[in-house]
Scaffold this motif. Structure first.
Motif, PDB file in Angstrom:
ATOM      1  N   LYS A 302       0.835  -1.218   0.000  1.00 49.42           N
ATOM      2  CA  LYS A 302       0.000   0.000   0.000  1.00 49.42           C
ATOM      3  C   LYS A 302       0.869   1.268   0.000  1.00 49.42           C
ATOM      4  O   LYS A 302       0.508   2.284   0.604  1.00 49.42           O
ATOM      5  CB  LYS A 302      -0.982  -0.017   1.179  1.00 49.42           C
ATOM      6  N   TRP A 303       2.018   1.151  -0.645  1.00 47.66           N
ATOM      7  CA  TRP A 303       2.958   2.272  -0.709  1.00 47.66           C
ATOM      8  C   TRP A 303       2.355   3.460  -1.462  1.00 47.66           C
ATOM      9  O   TRP A 303       2.726   4.615  -1.212  1.00 47.66           O
ATOM     10  CB  TRP A 303       4.238   1.801  -1.393  1.00 47.66           C
ATOM     11  N   ASP A 304       1.415   3.158  -2.337  1.00 51.59           N
ATOM     12  CA  ASP A 304       0.805   4.237  -3.133  1.00 51.59           C
ATOM     13  C   ASP A 304      -0.066   5.159  -2.287  1.00 51.59           C
ATOM     14  O   ASP A 304      -0.360   6.294  -2.696  1.00 51.59           O
ATOM     15  CB  ASP A 304      -0.026   3.641  -4.277  1.00 51.59           C
ATOM     16  N   VAL A 305      -0.485   4.709  -1.118  1.00 52.07           N
ATOM     17  CA  VAL A 305      -1.320   5.561  -0.257  1.00 52.07           C
ATOM     18  C   VAL A 305      -0.616   5.909   1.052  1.00 52.07           C
ATOM     19  O   VAL A 305      -1.233   6.457   1.967  1.00 52.07           O
ATOM     20  CB  VAL A 305      -2.684   4.873   0.046  1.00 52.07           C
ATOM     21  N   ALA A 306       0.691   5.589   1.145  1.00 55.40           N
ATOM     22  CA  ALA A 306       1.424   5.841   2.389  1.00 55.40           C
ATOM     23  C   ALA A 306       1.731   7.324   2.551  1.00 55.40           C
ATOM     24  O   ALA A 306       1.951   8.049   1.576  1.00 55.40           O
ATOM     25  CB  ALA A 306       2.724   5.038   2.396  1.00 55.40           C
ATOM     26  N   GLU A 307       1.748   7.757   3.804  1.00 61.87           N
ATOM     27  CA  GLU A 307       2.134   9.126   4.132  1.00 61.87           C
ATOM     28  C   GLU A 307       3.547   9.129   4.705  1.00 61.87           C
ATOM     29  O   GLU A 307       3.958   8.176   5.367  1.00 61.87           O
ATOM     30  CB  GLU A 307       1.147   9.721   5.147  1.00 61.87           C
ATOM     31  N   ASP A 308       4.283  10.226   4.484  1.00 67.02           N
ATOM     32  CA  ASP A 308       5.657  10.376   4.972  1.00 67.02           C
ATOM     33  C   ASP A 308       6.468   9.108   4.655  1.00 67.02           C
ATOM     34  O   ASP A 308       6.964   8.409   5.548  1.00 67.02           O
ATOM     35  CB  ASP A 308       5.669  10.655   6.477  1.00 67.02           C
ATOM     36  N   ARG A 309       6.573   8.825   3.383  1.00 57.21           N
ATOM     37  CA  ARG A 309       7.213   7.568   2.964  1.00 57.21           C
ATOM     38  C   ARG A 309       8.642   7.427   3.486  1.00 57.21           C
ATOM     39  O   ARG A 309       9.047   6.356   3.936  1.00 57.21           O
ATOM     40  CB  ARG A 309       7.192   7.487   1.438  1.00 57.21           C
ATOM     41  N   LYS A 310       9.418   8.503   3.403  1.00 55.01           N
ATOM     42  CA  LYS A 310      10.819   8.429   3.834  1.00 55.01           C
ATOM     43  C   LYS A 310      10.910   8.082   5.322  1.00 55.01           C
ATOM     44  O   LYS A 310      11.648   7.188   5.733  1.00 55.01           O
ATOM     45  CB  LYS A 310      11.525   9.756   3.556  1.00 55.01           C
ATOM     46  N   GLY A 311      10.108   8.776   6.126  1.00 56.81           N
ATOM     47  CA  GLY A 311      10.124   8.501   7.559  1.00 56.81           C
ATOM     48  C   GLY A 311       9.624   7.104   7.876  1.00 56.81           C
ATOM     49  O   GLY A 311      10.156   6.414   8.762  1.00 56.81           O
ATOM     50  N   LEU A 312       8.594   6.654   7.145  1.00 58.97           N
ATOM     51  CA  LEU A 312       8.047   5.309   7.355  1.00 58.97           C
ATOM     52  C   LEU A 312       9.090   4.248   7.035  1.00 58.97           C
ATOM     53  O   LEU A 312       9.308   3.311   7.818  1.00 58.97           O
ATOM     54  CB  LEU A 312       6.811   5.124   6.476  1.00 58.97           C
ATOM     55  N   PHE A 313       9.756   4.394   5.893  1.00 55.59           N
ATOM     56  CA  PHE A 313      10.748   3.407   5.467  1.00 55.59           C
ATOM     57  C   PHE A 313      11.891   3.337   6.473  1.00 55.59           C
ATOM     58  O   PHE A 313      12.291   2.245   6.905  1.00 55.59           O
ATOM     59  CB  PHE A 313      11.280   3.771   4.074  1.00 55.59           C
ATOM     60  N   GLU A 314      12.419   4.497   6.857  1.00 53.68           N
ATOM     61  CA  GLU A 314      13.549   4.514   7.792  1.00 53.68           C
ATOM     62  C   GLU A 314      13.149   3.983   9.162  1.00 53.68           C
ATOM     63  O   GLU A 314      13.928   3.296   9.826  1.00 53.68           O
ATOM     64  CB  GLU A 314      14.094   5.935   7.901  1.00 53.68           C
ATOM     65  N   GLY A 315      11.913   4.287   9.588  1.00 54.75           N
ATOM     66  CA  GLY A 315      11.448   3.793  10.882  1.00 54.75           C
ATOM     67  C   GLY A 315      11.339   2.276  10.908  1.00 54.75           C
ATOM     68  O   GLY A 315      11.746   1.623  11.877  1.00 54.75           O
ATOM     69  N   ILE A 316      10.780   1.712   9.837  1.00 53.63           N
ATOM     70  CA  ILE A 316      10.656   0.246   9.765  1.00 53.63           C
ATOM     71  C   ILE A 316      12.033  -0.398   9.680  1.00 53.63           C
ATOM     72  O   ILE A 316      12.305  -1.418  10.325  1.00 53.63           O
ATOM     73  CB  ILE A 316       9.771  -0.157   8.564  1.00 53.63           C
ATOM     74  N   GLU A 317      12.928   0.193   8.891  1.00 57.92           N
ATOM     75  CA  GLU A 317      14.278  -0.337   8.757  1.00 57.92           C
ATOM     76  C   GLU A 317      14.989  -0.385  10.108  1.00 57.92           C
ATOM     77  O   GLU A 317      15.633  -1.382  10.453  1.00 57.92           O
ATOM     78  CB  GLU A 317      15.060   0.530   7.770  1.00 57.92           C
ATOM     79  N   THR A 318      14.861   0.690  10.892  1.00 60.46           N
ATOM     80  CA  THR A 318      15.486   0.735  12.223  1.00 60.46           C
ATOM     81  C   THR A 318      14.867  -0.302  13.154  1.00 60.46           C
ATOM     82  O   THR A 318      15.570  -1.012  13.871  1.00 60.46           O
ATOM     83  CB  THR A 318      15.331   2.143  12.835  1.00 60.46           C
ATOM     84  N   ALA A 319      13.531  -0.405  13.133  1.00 63.90           N
ATOM     85  CA  ALA A 319      12.847  -1.356  14.012  1.00 63.90           C
ATOM     86  C   ALA A 319      13.211  -2.795  13.675  1.00 63.90           C
ATOM     87  O   ALA A 319      13.368  -3.636  14.568  1.00 63.90           O
ATOM     88  CB  ALA A 319      11.337  -1.156  13.908  1.00 63.90           C
ATOM     89  N   LEU A 320      13.376  -3.094  12.390  1.00 63.70           N
ATOM     90  CA  LEU A 320      13.788  -4.448  11.994  1.00 63.70           C
ATOM     91  C   LEU A 320      15.193  -4.753  12.488  1.00 63.70           C
ATOM     92  O   LEU A 320      15.480  -5.857  12.957  1.00 63.70           O
ATOM     93  CB  LEU A 320      13.736  -4.595  10.464  1.00 63.70           C
ATOM     94  N   GLY A 321      16.092  -3.762  12.374  1.00 62.39           N
ATOM     95  CA  GLY A 321      17.461  -3.963  12.841  1.00 62.39           C
ATOM     96  C   GLY A 321      17.526  -4.244  14.328  1.00 62.39           C
ATOM     97  O   GLY A 321      18.332  -5.058  14.785  1.00 62.39           O
ATOM     98  N   GLU A 322      16.639  -3.580  15.088  1.00 60.22           N
ATOM     99  CA  GLU A 322      16.634  -3.788  16.539  1.00 60.22           C
ATOM    100  C   GLU A 322      15.870  -5.051  16.929  1.00 60.22           C
ATOM    101  O   GLU A 322      16.257  -5.758  17.854  1.00 60.22           O
ATOM    102  CB  GLU A 322      15.999  -2.567  17.220  1.00 60.22           C
TER     103      GLU A 322
END
Length: 453
Positions: A302-322
């Motif tokens: 649902k990337w086509d309807v996501a808000e603040d894509r950059k922040g969302l991507f980086e947040g998920i990436e960080t959470a996965l790493g932790e």
């Protein structure tokens, strides 16, 4: 009449050669008894193993005797059978472990031109685990663990024999590696993340029922597909909610079916809903996939309807790493199951991930890296007593699994094991796929002193 490929069974007395022979031919043609030396002459029969047809030879137990004696003449018959065979099954007793005679047979087999498949018999349950790990030191490759008496492990034996039997039978080789078959790709995630919608978009067909209601998919559905000429088997699964919320018996069965589907997959795509982000349940699903040894990719749908894509991507990436510290750098891709954007990148990543998951490192390359790794960071010496690490071997692929041999390895800290695992992933081309490491002390380790110093 065409000549059938010939497979000879060899091993010291009483390791179960005749039992395996009887299972392969489907009849009790060979006498079986607990006493060693029952088989004296070569016994032959037509074997059938999951569609493989070949001639199997049950040889006498290999003994080190004067050639003029009866055991010596029996050994000569065995040597002739191996010379005539297209491949040899070298059986040892995994429960009893290796004996000096096993090691002598292995030395002799390494000097022959006949391909050898190492087989640890009597390995039902965990009874033969220590003997199987010990057998890597024979230099004959990965052992097949089986129980000839109970029929366990025959599928693994089929996989190892297939190349020799089909080659000799004149089957056309297509040149594809083991991982060249259909990519088994499972799509998992919480309810309503868009799993069925994604598969329908891939297929360009409303193959699976979709809708706004959570929990429409109940069974794990496998659908054949082709991506850019490469075969794929897509596996849709039921949505996986928190266990406390799963009350309905049918939903419990559906979730259990989805978890089982992970076992049959090679690569698993964990689908997230971009409008909801990453939740603890997603991390639990990912942890289950990794613990089952499957390669994992995280896809944000649902990337086509996501808000603040950059922040969302980086947040998920960080959470996965932790949250997935045991496998850092899990591939993270963004897609839209509705528009199809990002799907090609997802499948391309899945094939590359499977390649890493299936990678085998040659023993020489592995141990050169291993020597460099322990030179850069030597293992500790608890209470002043050295831990001596000897060598490493790759026990299997899919997932990549390694065995480390040394003395006093039971004192090796987990932090040092993590150091080696991280080095294997980062320096030997495995990336973010789950890698396993087992430490083992040889049965008769070299002695540098009674305390291992």
């Amino acid at each position: 009449m065409e000549r059938l490929p010939v497979i000879a069974i060899i091993g010291r007395p009483n390791v179960g050669k005749s039992t395996l022979f009887n299972r392969l031919v489907g009849k009790k043609l060979a006498l079986v008894d607990d006493r060693p030396g029952v088989t004296r002459d070569r016994r032959e029969g037509d074997a059938h193993l999951f569609g493989l047809d070949f001639r199997v030879i049950d040889t006498a137990g290999y003994e080190d005797e004067d050639p003029k004696s009866l055991p010596g003449r029996m050994r000569q018959q065995t040597e002739r059978a191996i010379a005539e065979a297209d491949a040899a099954l070298f059986l040892f007793d995994a429960r009893a472990g290796l004996t000096p005679l096993d090691e002598e047979i292995a030395r002799w087999l390494r000097g022959t031109e006949t391909p050898v498949v190492l087989v640890g018999n009597k390995a039902e349950g965990n009874a033969g685990e220590a003997g199987l790990y010990e057998s890597y030191g024979l230099g004959l490759g990965d052992p097949v663990a089986l129980s000839a008496e109970h029929g366990e492990g025959m599928a693994d034996l089929f996989a190892r024999l297939q190349p020799y039997v089909e080659r000799e039978a004149g089957a056309e080789a297509d040149g594809e590696p083991e991982e060249g078959g259909p990519l088994k790709l499972a799509i998992v995630g919480r309810p309503n993340a868009g799993k069925s919608t994604l598969i329908n978009k891939m297929l360009d067909d409303d193959r699976l029922i979709t809708g706004p209601e959570a929990g429409i998919t109940r069974d794990s559905i496998a659908v054949p597909w082709e991506w850019q000429g490469r075969p794929v088997e897509l596996i849709d699964t039921a949505g996986m909610r928190k266990r406390a919320r799963v009350k309905d018996k049918l939903e419990k069965l559906s979730v259990a079916d989805g978890l089982r589907a992970v076992d049959f997959a090679e690569v698993v795509v964990l689908l997230l809903d971009a409008t909801k982000g990453l939740e603890l349940q997603d991390l639990k699903i990912a942890d289950h996939v990794i613990s089952e040894g499957r390669a994992i990719i995280v896809a944000i749908n649902k990337w086509d309807v996501a808000e603040d894509r950059k922040g969302l991507f980086e947040g998920i990436e960080t959470a996965l790493g932790e949250g997935l510290a045991q496998v850092r750098g899990v591939p993270l891709v963004s897609i839209s199951a509705v528009t199809g954007k990002g799907i090609d990148h997802l499948i391309e990543t899945a094939f590359a991930t499977r390649e890493a998951w299936s990678r085998r490192v040659p023993t020489g390359e592995l141990n050169r890296w291993f020597r460099d790794a322990i030179e850069r960071n030597p293992p500790p010496a608890p209470k002043g007593r050295r831990i001596k690490l000897r060598y490493m071997t790759q026990a299997r692929t899919r997932p990549p699994s390694f065995v480390l041999f040394g003395t006093r390895v039971d004192h090796l800290p987990k932090s040092y094991e993590r150091y080696l695992l991280n080095g294997i992933r980062n320096e030997l081309g495995f990336g973010a796929v789950p890698v396993r490491l087992t430490v083992r002390a040889p049965k008769n380790p070299y002695q540098d002193g009674s305390d291992g110093r």
